[in-house]
Write a protein that holds these residues in place. Structure first.
Motif, PDB file in Angstrom:
ATOM      1  N   PRO A   1      48.389  39.054  39.963  1.00 40.93           N
ATOM      2  CA  PRO A   1      47.085  38.739  39.796  1.00 40.93           C
ATOM      3  C   PRO A   1      46.401  39.909  38.934  1.00 40.93           C
TER       4      PRO A   1
ATOM      5  N   ILE B   1      42.500  33.998  43.051  1.00 39.47           N
ATOM      6  CA  ILE B   1      42.909  35.377  42.649  1.00 39.47           C
ATOM      7  C   ILE B   1      43.220  35.055  41.094  1.00 39.47           C
ATOM      8  N   LEU B   2      43.482  33.843  40.515  1.00 36.55           N
ATOM      9  CA  LEU B   2      43.690  33.699  39.092  1.00 36.55           C
ATOM     10  C   LEU B   2      42.272  33.898  38.274  1.00 36.55           C
TER      11      LEU B   2
ATOM     12  N   VAL C   1      33.097  38.202  35.882  1.00 34.73           N
ATOM     13  CA  VAL C   1      32.487  38.586  34.509  1.00 34.73           C
ATOM     14  C   VAL C   1      31.270  37.654  34.326  1.00 34.73           C
TER      15      VAL C   1
ATOM     16  N   VAL D   1      24.346  41.256  25.339  1.00 35.77           N
ATOM     17  CA  VAL D   1      25.593  41.362  25.412  1.00 35.77           C
ATOM     18  C   VAL D   1      26.217  40.572  26.612  1.00 35.77           C
TER      19      VAL D   1
ATOM     20  N   PRO E   1      45.164  31.674  33.323  1.00 32.98           N
ATOM     21  CA  PRO E   1      44.954  31.116  34.606  1.00 32.98           C
ATOM     22  C   PRO E   1      44.898  29.558  34.973  1.00 32.98           C
ATOM     23  N   VAL E   2      44.450  28.688  33.927  1.00 34.72           N
ATOM     24  CA  VAL E   2      44.522  27.358  34.017  1.00 34.72           C
ATOM     25  C   VAL E   2      45.982  27.103  34.029  1.00 34.72           C
TER      26      VAL E   2
ATOM     27  N   ALA F   1      38.991  37.755  37.231  1.00 33.73           N
ATOM     28  CA  ALA F   1      38.087  38.329  36.258  1.00 33.73           C
ATOM     29  C   ALA F   1      37.028  37.435  35.738  1.00 33.73           C
ATOM     30  N   TRP F   2      37.455  36.159  35.295  1.00 37.03           N
ATOM     31  CA  TRP F   2      36.351  35.425  34.859  1.00 37.03           C
ATOM     32  C   TRP F   2      35.097  35.323  35.616  1.00 37.03           C
TER      33      TRP F   2
ATOM     34  N   LEU G   1      38.310  37.747  27.167  1.00 37.31           N
ATOM     35  CA  LEU G   1      36.750  37.745  27.275  1.00 37.31           C
ATOM     36  C   LEU G   1      36.243  38.543  26.182  1.00 37.31           C
TER      37      LEU G   1
ATOM     38  N   LEU H   1      37.602  25.584  27.662  1.00 36.93           N
ATOM     39  CA  LEU H   1      38.252  26.558  28.680  1.00 36.93           C
ATOM     40  C   LEU H   1      37.296  27.037  29.801  1.00 36.93           C
ATOM     41  N   TRP H   2      35.959  27.171  29.385  1.00 36.49           N
ATOM     42  CA  TRP H   2      35.118  27.597  30.178  1.00 36.49           C
ATOM     43  C   TRP H   2      34.824  26.451  31.408  1.00 36.49           C
TER      44      TRP H   2
ATOM     45  N   VAL I   1      47.183  38.998  35.239  1.00 36.64           N
ATOM     46  CA  VAL I   1      46.339  37.853  34.964  1.00 36.64           C
ATOM     47  C   VAL I   1      45.091  38.544  34.709  1.00 36.64           C
ATOM     48  N   ALA I   2      44.388  39.262  35.436  1.00 39.11           N
ATOM     49  CA  ALA I   2      43.128  39.536  35.289  1.00 39.11           C
ATOM     50  C   ALA I   2      42.924  40.675  33.872  1.00 39.11           C
TER      51      ALA I   2
ATOM     52  N   TYR J   1      30.923  31.866  22.460  1.00 42.05           N
ATOM     53  CA  TYR J   1      30.970  32.567  21.423  1.00 42.05           C
ATOM     54  C   TYR J   1      32.447  32.448  20.780  1.00 42.05           C
TER      55      TYR J   1
ATOM     56  N   LEU K   1      37.702  26.354  33.684  1.00 42.29           N
ATOM     57  CA  LEU K   1      37.668  27.671  34.723  1.00 42.29           C
ATOM     58  C   LEU K   1      36.531  27.380  35.464  1.00 42.29           C
TER      59      LEU K   1
ATOM     60  N   LEU L   1      36.886  27.591  23.364  1.00 40.00           N
ATOM     61  CA  LEU L   1      36.666  28.449  24.371  1.00 40.00           C
ATOM     62  C   LEU L   1      35.524  27.516  25.144  1.00 40.00           C
TER      63      LEU L   1
ATOM     64  N   PRO M   1      26.290  35.921  25.926  1.00 39.86           N
ATOM     65  CA  PRO M   1      27.519  35.032  25.403  1.00 39.86           C
ATOM     66  C   PRO M   1      28.507  35.040  26.513  1.00 39.86           C
ATOM     67  N   LEU M   2      28.822  36.214  27.255  1.00 43.70           N
ATOM     68  CA  LEU M   2      29.886  36.284  28.272  1.00 43.70           C
ATOM     69  C   LEU M   2      29.623  35.480  29.362  1.00 43.70           C
TER      70      LEU M   2
ATOM     71  N   SER N   1      43.128  37.949  30.968  1.00 44.56           N
ATOM     72  CA  SER N   1      41.947  37.386  30.814  1.00 44.56           C
ATOM     73  C   SER N   1      40.508  38.182  30.231  1.00 44.56           C
ATOM     74  N   THR N   2      40.570  39.366  30.793  1.00 51.20           N
ATOM     75  CA  THR N   2      39.350  40.301  30.321  1.00 51.20           C
ATOM     76  C   THR N   2      39.518  40.591  28.823  1.00 51.20           C
TER      77      THR N   2
ATOM     78  N   TRP O   1      41.347  31.944  23.430  1.00 54.37           N
ATOM     79  CA  TRP O   1      41.835  30.637  23.857  1.00 54.37           C
ATOM     80  C   TRP O   1      42.921  30.843  24.579  1.00 54.37           C
TER      81      TRP O   1
END
Lengths: 362, 64
Positions: free
Chosen positions: B18, A175-176, A183, A299, B50-51, A179-180, B29, A316-317, B21-22, A308, A320, A313, A302-303, B25-26, B44
């Protein structure tokens, strides 16, 4: 998905890994404002080092302003994905090296990650897997609710059996990361369509822009590529050249240089704008913004790559990505456990909690 | 132990954290796409959320 997450991990740092594992010839040390080499001179030097090859593309190195690439193939119609990349010094125009990258660790990871060595079908298959991944994330959000009815956010029942602990880890990390993962998953899917999108552009906008040249014979002698780049840069002010497609290559017509220019922010540097230069007269024919479907692809790159926002980053990538691997592994464990038990994980948990702490069982 | 009814949480209670957090993070991004410098720093910080939360909940919790 596990394969994609595991092979994707080293790819985040592919430049650093290549630097570490493979030595490359360094461009000459020059002052920051040193003049750039004449491109015709640079190109001639590159071809002199690649007997029997013809240039397809001339590429500016995004990460190293002192280097450029010339992409060459056995003929102008040969498959450009098999091209050899020749590295050149952007200031002196001298030949640096042309390493065979196909044996490299990062190349193998890249192939496993993008098409599993199976070309377009492999890509589309992985794209389908990516779509299923996104569907799985959404369904994960849906089942998160009943699972958390009696638990507060971030609950980790450290003293319980593995199935309970791993369920908590799966729920929390999953759940954390919603979003990532959505995407990165969805932009990954878009990337698997890259070949198709570029084909669409080639037969759509590019064909339209060069329609009046369709029946014209290719120029007997090409004009200067250096002049073509200057004309293009002048026609599209405020943008930097990114690469040149030579006449007859897949990103151009038989009669044009296509100079692709990019902007200067992280976003606009991905959005290329083509300028067509008549390779017989050296004049500008047309320049248009890319259609929306190509811009979407640009676009989404990079996502997906996470390249980028500097080294932090990328790190972190990677973190994650590791958490995503944890979600996948715990998910597989819970699924196997559920199949083996023949009942839902919730029932297993209810059962095991009854054994461990009778006071908590309902 | 609380009664079973009072322990049931509403959808809003379940999803508020949640969702935050979403959103955060968006923001990160997209932010790093817009510009460099501070925009990168924003990414950053927000993508570390989340981490950090995961680490806090799983590893640095108080033994109970």
């Amino acid at each position: 998905m596990l394969l994609l997450c595991v092979t994707g991990l080293p790819l985040i740092f592919h430049e650093e890994i290549d630097d570490l594992l493979h030595s490359q010839v360094k461009p000459a040390e020059v002052a920051a404002d040193a003049p750039l080499a004449d491109l015709d001179h640079l190109l001639a030097n590159a071809i002199a080092n690649a007997a029997g090859q013809v240039p397809h593309f001339l590429i500016w190195d995004r990460d190293d302003p002192n280097a450029m690439f010339v992409s060459v193939g056995p003929s102008i119609t040969s498959d450009p994905s098999k091209n050899l990349l020749i590295r050149m010094d952007a200031h002196t125009g001298a030949y640096l090296d042309a390493p065979d990258v196909t044996g490299r660790f990062t190349y193998i990871m890249l192939k496993l990650h993008t098409d599993m060595f199976a070309g377009l079908p492999g890509k589309l298959f992985l794209g389908l897997m990516g779509i299923l991944f996104c569907v799985a994330i959404i369904s994960g959000i849906v089942v998160y609710a009943p699972s958390m009815r009696k638990l507060s956010f971030g609950t980790y029942r450290a003293g319980r059996t593995r199935v309970v602990r791993w369920l908590d880890v799966h729920n929390l990390a999953g759940i954390l990361l919603v979003a990532w993962t959505l995407v990165v998953g969805f932009t990954g899917v878009i990337n698997t369509w890259a070949d198709l999108v570029l084909k669409m552009w080639q037969y759509g906008q590019l064909a339209e822009m060069t329609a009046q040249y369709r029946d014209r014979a290719p120029p007997a002698k090409l004009t200067s590529v250096n002049a073509a780049v200057e004309v293009a840069a002048h026609a599209v002010p405020g943008m930097t050249p990114s690469f040149v497609a030579f006449p007859g290559s897949i990103f151009s017509s038989k009669s044009h240089y296509t100079v692709f220019l990019r902007g200067n922010t992280p976003l606009t540097s991905r959005l290329l704008k083509p300028a067509l230069i008549d390779a017989e007269t050296g004049t500008l024919t047309d320049s248009r913004d890319m259609p929306w479907y190509v811009s979407t692809l640009f676009v989404s790159q990079p996502l997906h790559f996470g390249d980028y926002g500097g080294m932090p980053l990328k790190i972190l990538w990677a973190l994650l990505d590791v958490l995503t691997i944890i979600v996948l592994v715990t998910g597989i464990y819970l699924w196997v456990r559920r199949r083996r038990a023949g009942v839902s994980v919730d029932r297993v948990i209810a059962h095991s909690s009854g054994v461990e702490s009778p006071a908590l069982s309902s | 132990m609380m009664s079973r009814k009072s322990m049931h949480r509403t959808l809003r209670q379940i999803f508020i954290a949640p969702l935050l957090v979403a959103i955060v993070s968006t923001l990160g991004l997209v932010g790093a796409l817009v510009g460099d410098g501070w925009w990168d720093a924003l990414a950053w910080v927000t993508l570390a959320v989340p981490v950090v939360l995961y680490s806090l909940f799983i590893w640095w919790r108080k033994p109970n």
